[in-house]
Enzyme design. Sequence first.
Site, PDB file in Angstrom:
ATOM      1  N   TYR A  57     -10.782  -6.969  -3.289  1.00 22.24           N
ATOM      2  CA  TYR A  57      -9.898  -6.060  -4.005  1.00 22.24           C
ATOM      3  C   TYR A  57     -10.761  -5.086  -4.802  1.00 22.24           C
ATOM      4  O   TYR A  57     -11.367  -5.437  -5.810  1.00 22.24           O
ATOM      5  CB  TYR A  57      -8.963  -6.820  -4.951  1.00 22.24           C
ATOM      6  CG  TYR A  57      -8.032  -7.799  -4.285  1.00 22.24           C
ATOM      7  CD1 TYR A  57      -7.732  -7.722  -2.928  1.00 22.24           C
ATOM      8  CD2 TYR A  57      -7.444  -8.835  -5.014  1.00 22.24           C
ATOM      9  CE1 TYR A  57      -6.881  -8.634  -2.322  1.00 22.24           C
ATOM     10  CE2 TYR A  57      -6.590  -9.743  -4.416  1.00 22.24           C
ATOM     11  CZ  TYR A  57      -6.310  -9.642  -3.077  1.00 22.24           C
ATOM     12  OH  TYR A  57      -5.465 -10.557  -2.483  1.00 22.24           O
ATOM     13  N   HIS A 125      -9.974 -16.373   2.566  1.00 27.53           N
ATOM     14  CA  HIS A 125      -8.974 -15.315   2.598  1.00 27.53           C
ATOM     15  C   HIS A 125      -8.341 -15.157   3.977  1.00 27.53           C
ATOM     16  O   HIS A 125      -7.139 -14.933   4.106  1.00 27.53           O
ATOM     17  CB  HIS A 125      -9.628 -14.001   2.155  1.00 27.53           C
ATOM     18  CG  HIS A 125      -8.685 -13.034   1.529  1.00 27.53           C
ATOM     19  ND1 HIS A 125      -9.100 -12.027   0.713  1.00 27.53           N
ATOM     20  CD2 HIS A 125      -7.337 -12.913   1.576  1.00 27.53           C
ATOM     21  CE1 HIS A 125      -8.067 -11.316   0.300  1.00 27.53           C
ATOM     22  NE2 HIS A 125      -6.986 -11.843   0.816  1.00 27.53           N
ATOM     23  N   PRO A 206       5.872 -11.598  -2.904  1.00 23.92           N
ATOM     24  CA  PRO A 206       7.243 -12.111  -2.901  1.00 23.92           C
ATOM     25  C   PRO A 206       8.287 -11.028  -3.137  1.00 23.92           C
ATOM     26  O   PRO A 206       9.474 -11.268  -2.929  1.00 23.92           O
ATOM     27  CB  PRO A 206       7.231 -13.125  -4.044  1.00 23.92           C
ATOM     28  CG  PRO A 206       6.195 -12.600  -4.987  1.00 23.92           C
ATOM     29  CD  PRO A 206       5.128 -12.026  -4.106  1.00 23.92           C
ATOM     30  N   LEU A 207       7.826  -9.838  -3.538  1.00 25.60           N
ATOM     31  CA  LEU A 207       8.742  -8.693  -3.706  1.00 25.60           C
ATOM     32  C   LEU A 207       8.541  -7.665  -2.599  1.00 25.60           C
ATOM     33  O   LEU A 207       8.917  -6.498  -2.744  1.00 25.60           O
ATOM     34  CB  LEU A 207       8.531  -8.051  -5.077  1.00 25.60           C
ATOM     35  CG  LEU A 207       8.876  -8.951  -6.266  1.00 25.60           C
ATOM     36  CD1 LEU A 207       8.558  -8.257  -7.590  1.00 25.60           C
ATOM     37  CD2 LEU A 207      10.346  -9.362  -6.224  1.00 25.60           C
ATOM     38  N   ARG A 209       5.929  -6.095  -1.336  1.00 23.09           N
ATOM     39  CA  ARG A 209       5.092  -4.941  -1.697  1.00 23.09           C
ATOM     40  C   ARG A 209       5.906  -3.874  -2.449  1.00 23.09           C
ATOM     41  O   ARG A 209       5.718  -2.684  -2.275  1.00 23.09           O
ATOM     42  CB  ARG A 209       4.426  -4.339  -0.457  1.00 23.09           C
ATOM     43  CG  ARG A 209       3.512  -5.326   0.248  1.00 23.09           C
ATOM     44  CD  ARG A 209       2.857  -4.739   1.491  1.00 23.09           C
ATOM     45  NE  ARG A 209       1.960  -5.725   2.054  1.00 23.09           N
ATOM     46  CZ  ARG A 209       2.322  -6.691   2.896  1.00 23.09           C
ATOM     47  NH1 ARG A 209       3.590  -6.775   3.281  1.00 23.09           N
ATOM     48  NH2 ARG A 209       1.463  -7.570   3.356  1.00 23.09           N
ATOM     49  N   GLY A 210       6.812  -4.379  -3.258  1.00 24.23           N
ATOM     50  CA  GLY A 210       7.623  -3.485  -4.085  1.00 24.23           C
ATOM     51  C   GLY A 210       8.941  -3.082  -3.463  1.00 24.23           C
ATOM     52  O   GLY A 210       9.827  -2.567  -4.167  1.00 24.23           O
TER      53      GLY A 210
END
Length: 331
Positions: A57, A125, A206-207, A209-210
């Site tokens: 990241y 990962h 869980p959203l 990616r918005g």
Amino acid sequence: MITRQLGQQGPHVSAIGLGCMGMSDFYTTGIDPREAIATLHRAVELGVTLFDTADMYGPYTNETLLGQALRGKREGIYLASKFGLVRSEDPHARGVNGHPDYVRQSVDGSLERLDTDYLDLYYQHRIDPQVPVEETVGAMAELVKAGKVRHIGLSEASAETIQRAHAVHPLAAVQSEYSLWSREPEHNGVLETCRRLGIAFVAYSPLGRGFLTGELKAPEDFAADDYRRFNPRFEADNFYRNLALVERVKALAAQKDISASQLALAWVLAQGSNVIPIPGTKQRKYLESNVAAIGVSLNTDELNHLDEIFGAQGAVAGARYDAQVMTLLDG
């Protein structure tokens, strides 16, 4: 804040964690290091204890940010990082590396950037198809013996790979994408395998990616280098097909006087006592809203209604990654 356990022998962590990727990378609009640090501090105040990052990241900058923000706050904080997903000069290209020497090299870099002597949880990962998972996990087990890592896990691993890895060294957690619109762990045996083996299942994105927040209106709203511009589910035709699903989520949320985000997180939390969502945000106001989902309960009719919206095959338009990244998913 309620807690859930990382594996059978691991610590109890907050039932909602914090995904920190977007504070440094991929979702470029609105990145502000000062607000990110304030958000991390607010998370601690609200009882969030599980913080999720990775060396790729940034790359590397997200771990540095967490190290700075959480300095002096390490007690009671559970840091999770990852290795093995490798970036190149091409911003859209990815590689994997699960060689034991790379594991040993990677952990030292993460510890330095995070300004800590140990990681509470260290994930592979992505699974390297060229290296038997037993060899990679064997190297991770050595890190546990050396005191550099407390617990280990895998990310985006198949049920078969999870079982093979767990036989070498107990896994505390498996992380995969999981949400109302990404239901693969229900169908590929991963959720069932984690329950059977006593492994925590950590749900990233869980959203959606918005998207499941209900606040995205058009694909043109993203910055030119925002990762979602290149994601199939956010392409124009797919975007508007999926938006119709989210409108139904918003309608149900309105009936309960909560946000669509809180409804989506409550659904993930309801999928099992070993499931821990880690929604990402870089702003305090969204963090506070997400944490409040802890207090939302869904009855059987509401859960069934959400399954009717998203559960049917083909209901969601578009793959969850582009073709190249999809090749990196185990199994």
